[in-house]
Enzyme design. Structure first.
Site, PDB file in Angstrom:
ATOM      1  N   ASP A  79      13.150 -16.860  30.778  1.00  0.00           N
ATOM      2  CA  ASP A  79      13.596 -16.118  29.600  1.00  0.00           C
ATOM      3  C   ASP A  79      14.253 -14.833  30.108  1.00  0.00           C
ATOM      4  O   ASP A  79      13.655 -13.762  30.085  1.00  0.00           O
ATOM      5  CB  ASP A  79      12.407 -15.816  28.694  1.00  0.00           C
ATOM      6  CG  ASP A  79      12.814 -15.137  27.395  1.00  0.00           C
ATOM      7  OD1 ASP A  79      14.027 -15.023  27.138  1.00  0.00           O
ATOM      8  OD2 ASP A  79      11.921 -14.711  26.656  1.00  0.00           O
ATOM      9  N   CYS A 105      19.262 -15.576  24.879  1.00  0.00           N
ATOM     10  CA  CYS A 105      19.878 -14.979  23.700  1.00  0.00           C
ATOM     11  C   CYS A 105      21.379 -14.794  23.880  1.00  0.00           C
ATOM     12  O   CYS A 105      22.063 -14.381  22.966  1.00  0.00           O
ATOM     13  CB  CYS A 105      19.250 -13.611  23.404  1.00  0.00           C
ATOM     14  SG  CYS A 105      17.579 -13.735  22.808  1.00  0.00           S
ATOM     15  N   GLU A 127       7.299 -10.513  36.324  1.00  0.00           N
ATOM     16  CA  GLU A 127       8.025  -9.499  35.546  1.00  0.00           C
ATOM     17  C   GLU A 127       8.206  -8.273  36.424  1.00  0.00           C
ATOM     18  O   GLU A 127       7.284  -7.872  37.136  1.00  0.00           O
ATOM     19  CB  GLU A 127       7.233  -9.149  34.284  1.00  0.00           C
ATOM     20  CG  GLU A 127       7.771  -7.996  33.484  1.00  0.00           C
ATOM     21  CD  GLU A 127       9.182  -8.214  32.980  1.00  0.00           C
ATOM     22  OE1 GLU A 127      10.010  -7.297  33.167  1.00  0.00           O
ATOM     23  OE2 GLU A 127       9.473  -9.270  32.404  1.00  0.00           O
ATOM     24  N   TYR A 132      10.626 -13.688  34.311  1.00  0.00           N
ATOM     25  CA  TYR A 132      10.969 -12.672  33.314  1.00  0.00           C
ATOM     26  C   TYR A 132       9.971 -12.760  32.154  1.00  0.00           C
ATOM     27  O   TYR A 132      10.346 -12.774  30.991  1.00  0.00           O
ATOM     28  CB  TYR A 132      12.402 -12.841  32.793  1.00  0.00           C
ATOM     29  CG  TYR A 132      13.462 -12.884  33.866  1.00  0.00           C
ATOM     30  CD1 TYR A 132      13.939 -11.704  34.418  1.00  0.00           C
ATOM     31  CD2 TYR A 132      13.975 -14.089  34.315  1.00  0.00           C
ATOM     32  CE1 TYR A 132      14.922 -11.739  35.402  1.00  0.00           C
ATOM     33  CE2 TYR A 132      14.953 -14.126  35.296  1.00  0.00           C
ATOM     34  CZ  TYR A 132      15.423 -12.955  35.841  1.00  0.00           C
ATOM     35  OH  TYR A 132      16.383 -12.989  36.802  1.00  0.00           O
TER      36      TYR A 132
END
Length: 146
Positions: free
Chosen positions: A84, A114, A39, A18
């Site tokens: 990530d 996150c 990605e 990612y």
């Protein structure tokens, strides 16, 4: 965060899942022989390639594809993974893919997230992340209290 990664994360071949525009992998590229960024968004991959050119980083390779299935496109043994993930997190096939790699070669795996709730899926899968850095929980909001 980048200073922590630069100081503590070194190896031969880094897999940056990612990777987006390549920020994390490119930031620590001097610590690796090869950087492989994966990605799914084609425009982000093109931007990652451009970022590596702008910054004169010549040991980076970017693959447009699903992070859960790129091993056939990488010939070198991966010894380090940075993950990530998007807000939806790590699920199913990507977790299986990381587990497959970790049983063979991985010395270091780092997850940057996150969304705290994603941690449950990772821990349930028993992925062994780098103990010194652990899981870096970098941002929180009202729904993601630490």
């Amino acid at each position: 965060m980048i200073d922590i990664l630069k100081t503590n994360v070194k190896g031969e071949n880094l897999l940056d899942l990612y990777c987006g525009v390549g920020f994390l992998g490119l930031s620590i590229s001097e610590n690796f022989k090869n950087i492989y960024g994966v990605e799914i968004n084609k425009n982000s991959v093109l931007d990652a390639i451009k970022n590596s050119e702008i910054n004169n980083i010549y040991n980076s390779y970017f693959i447009c594809g699903d992070s859960s299935n790129v091993s056939d496109k990488i010939n070198n043994k991966i010894d380090t993974i940075i993950v990530d993930p998007p807000r939806t997190g790590l699920f199913g096939n990507t977790i299986k893919y990381i587990l497959k790699f970790s049983k063979k070669y991985i010395c270091v795996a780092i997850m940057i997230s996150c969304f705290f709730a994603n941690l449950e899926n990772v821990l349930a899968a028993k992925i062994n992340f780098y103990s010194a850095l652990g899981l870096l929980q970098l941002c929180t909001d009202k729904t993601n209290k630490l």
